[in-house]
Design an enzyme around this catalytic site. Sequence first.
Site, mmCIF file in Angstrom:
data_model
loop_
_atom_site.group_PDB
_atom_site.id
_atom_site.type_symbol
_atom_site.label_atom_id
_atom_site.label_comp_id
_atom_site.label_asym_id
_atom_site.label_seq_id
_atom_site.Cartn_x
_atom_site.Cartn_y
_atom_site.Cartn_z
ATOM 1 C CG ASP A 175 -0.220 -0.439 2.370
ATOM 2 O OD1 ASP A 175 0.922 -0.438 2.587
ATOM 3 O OD2 ASP A 175 -0.349 0.591 3.370
ATOM 4 C CD GLU A 176 4.080 3.632 3.239
ATOM 5 O OE1 GLU A 176 5.312 4.049 3.238
ATOM 6 O OE2 GLU A 176 3.586 3.032 3.852
#
Length: 110
Positions: free
Chosen positions: A90-91
Site C-alpha cells: 500500500d506504500e
Amino acid sequence: MEFCPKCGGLMLPAVVDGRKVLKCRSCGYVKESNNPGNAYRLEEKVQRHPLDKITVLDVNVSTLPVVPFKCENCGNDKAYVYEVQTRAGDEPATRFYICTKCRKVYREYA
Ligand SMILES: [Zn+2]
Ligand SMILES: [Zn+2]
C-alpha cells in the site's frame, strides 16, 4: 591519540598480518586496534549519501526505461527510471532516476 602502556611512546597505526593494530614507535609494542573509527565513518558516509548505496545495487540499467529528466550534475536530459517497492504494497514505490550519462542517482520522494 594513544600512548604505549610500556614506555609511553606514541602508538601509531600499523598493519600486522592484515589486521589493523597500533604499534609503539619507540619499543615496538603492538596493541590490537579496537578503534571503531573506521566502522563509524563508513556508516556516516552511507547515511550522508544514501544514494551511493543504491548505485552499487546490481541494477542492470540497460533494461530500465529511459525518461526525460534534467540531470543537475552533468546537464544531461535523460535518465533511467528505477522503482523500488520499499514497504508493504500500500506504500507508493520510491522512484529513482539514474542519469544515463554520469549515472548520478536521484531519488524522488513520493
Ligand atoms: Zn613502547
Ligand atoms: Zn548526469
